[in-house]
Design an enzyme around this catalytic site. Structure first.
Site, PDB file in Angstrom:
ATOM      1  N   ASP A  14      19.944  25.442   4.019  1.00 60.33           N
ATOM      2  CA  ASP A  14      21.327  25.958   3.992  1.00 60.33           C
ATOM      3  C   ASP A  14      21.538  27.138   4.934  1.00 60.33           C
ATOM      4  O   ASP A  14      22.392  27.991   4.697  1.00 60.33           O
ATOM      5  CB  ASP A  14      21.743  26.383   2.562  1.00 60.33           C
ATOM      6  CG  ASP A  14      21.444  25.318   1.527  1.00 60.33           C
ATOM      7  OD1 ASP A  14      21.875  24.180   1.740  1.00 60.33           O
ATOM      8  OD2 ASP A  14      20.767  25.611   0.530  1.00 60.33           O
ATOM      9  N   LYS A  17      22.329  25.147  10.073  1.00 57.36           N
ATOM     10  CA  LYS A  17      21.782  24.387  11.216  1.00 57.36           C
ATOM     11  C   LYS A  17      22.829  23.492  11.871  1.00 57.36           C
ATOM     12  O   LYS A  17      22.878  23.375  13.093  1.00 57.36           O
ATOM     13  CB  LYS A  17      20.581  23.547  10.749  1.00 57.36           C
ATOM     14  CG  LYS A  17      19.417  24.388  10.269  1.00 57.36           C
ATOM     15  CD  LYS A  17      18.290  23.545   9.697  1.00 57.36           C
ATOM     16  CE  LYS A  17      18.614  22.894   8.384  1.00 57.36           C
ATOM     17  NZ  LYS A  17      18.776  23.819   7.246  1.00 57.36           N
ATOM     18  N   GLY A  41      22.777  18.630   3.981  1.00 59.46           N
ATOM     19  CA  GLY A  41      24.228  18.769   4.046  1.00 59.46           C
ATOM     20  C   GLY A  41      24.555  19.705   5.181  1.00 59.46           C
ATOM     21  O   GLY A  41      24.606  20.917   5.012  1.00 59.46           O
ATOM     22  N   HIS A  42      24.717  19.142   6.386  1.00 56.38           N
ATOM     23  CA  HIS A  42      24.957  19.976   7.565  1.00 56.38           C
ATOM     24  C   HIS A  42      26.465  20.106   7.774  1.00 56.38           C
ATOM     25  O   HIS A  42      27.142  19.142   8.100  1.00 56.38           O
ATOM     26  CB  HIS A  42      24.248  19.376   8.789  1.00 56.38           C
ATOM     27  CG  HIS A  42      22.752  19.457   8.675  1.00 56.38           C
ATOM     28  ND1 HIS A  42      21.894  18.980   9.622  1.00 56.38           N
ATOM     29  CD2 HIS A  42      21.973  19.979   7.700  1.00 56.38           C
ATOM     30  CE1 HIS A  42      20.645  19.208   9.235  1.00 56.38           C
ATOM     31  NE2 HIS A  42      20.671  19.797   8.065  1.00 56.38           N
ATOM     32  N   GLN A 223      16.753  20.788   5.647  1.00 56.87           N
ATOM     33  CA  GLN A 223      16.156  21.730   4.690  1.00 56.87           C
ATOM     34  C   GLN A 223      15.628  22.967   5.430  1.00 56.87           C
ATOM     35  O   GLN A 223      16.208  23.356   6.422  1.00 56.87           O
ATOM     36  CB  GLN A 223      15.047  21.065   3.858  1.00 56.87           C
ATOM     37  CG  GLN A 223      15.560  20.038   2.859  1.00 56.87           C
ATOM     38  CD  GLN A 223      15.749  18.662   3.459  1.00 56.87           C
ATOM     39  OE1 GLN A 223      14.915  18.163   4.190  1.00 56.87           O
ATOM     40  NE2 GLN A 223      16.856  18.051   3.155  1.00 56.87           N
TER      41      GLN A 223
END
Length: 421
Positions: A14, A17, A41-42, A223
């Site tokens: 988180d 990225k 979750g980008h 991650q």
């Protein structure tokens, strides 16, 4: 000949990225995801809209860039197809610019059920899984039972699927798990038919050929380093190698082909799910930072745990990854604070140490240094000169302690809100 640059997170994920890949991607020809699955979750924000990517590399919103899902990724066809359709609904071309490695493994619906059953059995000792089937899919991969993307083109695919599915049903009986949704199997096979229309490639040949042709490639991690299966806070980790070495195995490129390593970290720390977190703030200040920083999982919506920046952990991540440039995110979130604390050492077993011990949950107490806050809105800053002196001092303090320069600082969520130092 060009080398492959790597961009990855240095904390517990988180870190931001997706935003950075989106910002850096105009300098590259190919963006390649090298590990993880739909637990990623980008988040990207531009033109006033928010987009969250789970499997597709974050270069998909740039017109001329090829996006490759590498062999180290585990793919849930249902999630991937939904993601493609959502992006196409925004008028963005996906199929011509998305490549999928045939060696990437597939997540079946029964992997998700196994994930939920396994986590339920752990009771109090839950690891905080996102329940996306990632762990069980990687277990089948290492157990040499897994289904791969390339298998969907073979005549015996249905037979291979049935064998693995029956094995999963036996395991679910062991877990006394009855929440089996047979309808998901039908939907899954419909998604498999959709995948057959996409460009399935030998990713390792494609990338090595691209390197020979002088193409610029950016490997995108998911991650964060402290969630690495080998070097993270085990067992509260993910199921893949999130570090630079994972880019080699997750894409099929040699270690001597790695170029710059961009390491991303927040001005503070966050963590989702269980596991040790030495600098965690379980108080009003932690709640305040969480709310200002909108620290809720982009995949799960879960509130993230919040704490001060941890330099021993950051130095460890820099060392493991061979980081050449640091990128500081979410400095704007701390703008209101009068004092900002930074953990510089730990008290550990009657010693003062400046490194990450084997077991972070074994009596580690952080030692802090207090720094002056900048107490100024930085969201409109465009150049280093416009940044407050106290913030530049904060950056200098980090650089002196970890031995690597900060090359970018994010001053807000939008792709435009970035200052090159």
């Amino acid at each position: 000949m060009q080398n492959i640059d790597v961009l990855l997170g240095l904390q517990w994920g988180d870190e931001g990225k997706g935003k950075l890949v989106d910002i850096l991607s105009p300098s590259y020809d190919v963006i390649a995801r090298f590990q993880g699955g739909p637990n990623a979750g980008h988040t990207l924000i531009f033109n006033g809209k928010k987009y969250v990517l789970h499997t597709i590399p974050s270069g998909i919103f740039r017109d001329v860039i090829v996006n490759l899902i590498g062999n180290g990724v585990v793919i849930d066809p249902l999630v991937l197809v939904k993601e493609i359709k959502a992006i196409e609904a925004e008028g963005i071309e996906v199929k011509n610019r998305l490549l999928i490695s045939k060696r990437a493994h597939l997540i079946m619906p029964s992997h998700r059920w196994l994930d939920a059953a396994s986590e339920a059995l752990k009771g109090k000792n839950k690891i905080g899984s996102t329940l996306k089937g990632i762990g069980p899919a990687y277990m089948d991969k290492t157990g040499r039972n897994g289904l791969r993307v390339g298998d969907i083109e073979n005549a015996d695919f249905q037979e291979k699927f049935n064998q693995l599915y029956q094995k999963h049903l036996q395991l679910l009986k062991f877990y006394n798990w009855s929440e089996i949704q047979e309808s998901e199997i039908k939907d899954w096979f419909e998604s498999i038919e959709y995948l057959k229309q996409l460009q399935l490639v030998d990713g390792e040949h494609y990338l090595n050929d691209a390197i020979k042709k002088g193409k610029k490639i950016l490997a995108e991690g998911a991650q964060g380093t402290l969630l690495d299966i080998d070097f993270g806070t085990y067992p509260f980790v993910t199921s893949s190698n999130t570090i630079t070495a994972g880019a080699c195995t997750g894409l099929g490129v040699a270690p001597n082909k790695i170029g710059n390593v961009f390491g991303i970290f927040k001005a503070y720390c966050t963590r989702v799910g269980s596991g040790p977190f030495p600098t965690e703030l379980n108080d009003e200040l932690g709640e305040k930072i969480r709310n200002i920083g909108k620290e809720f999982g982009s995949t799960t919506g879960r509130p993230r745990r919040v704490g001060w920046l941890d330099l021993p952990a950051l130095s460890y991540a820099i060392q493991l990854n061979g980081v050449s440039e640091l990128i500081l995110m979410k400095a704007d979130v701390l703008s209101e604070l009068e004092t900002i604390r930074v953990c510089t050492h730990y008290h550990y077993k009657n010693h003062v140490i400046d490194y990450l011990p084997y077991d972070l949950s074994d009596g580690v107490t952080p030692i802090y240094q207090d720094l002056k806050g900048w107490q100024k809105d930085i969201s409109h800053c465009k150049t280093k000169r416009q940044l407050p002196k106290a913030l530049l001092k904060y950056i200098e303090f980090i650089e002196e302690n970890v031995g690597v320069k900060v090359s970018y600082i994010s001053v807000g969520p939008d792709r435009e809100q970035i200052v090159k130092l």
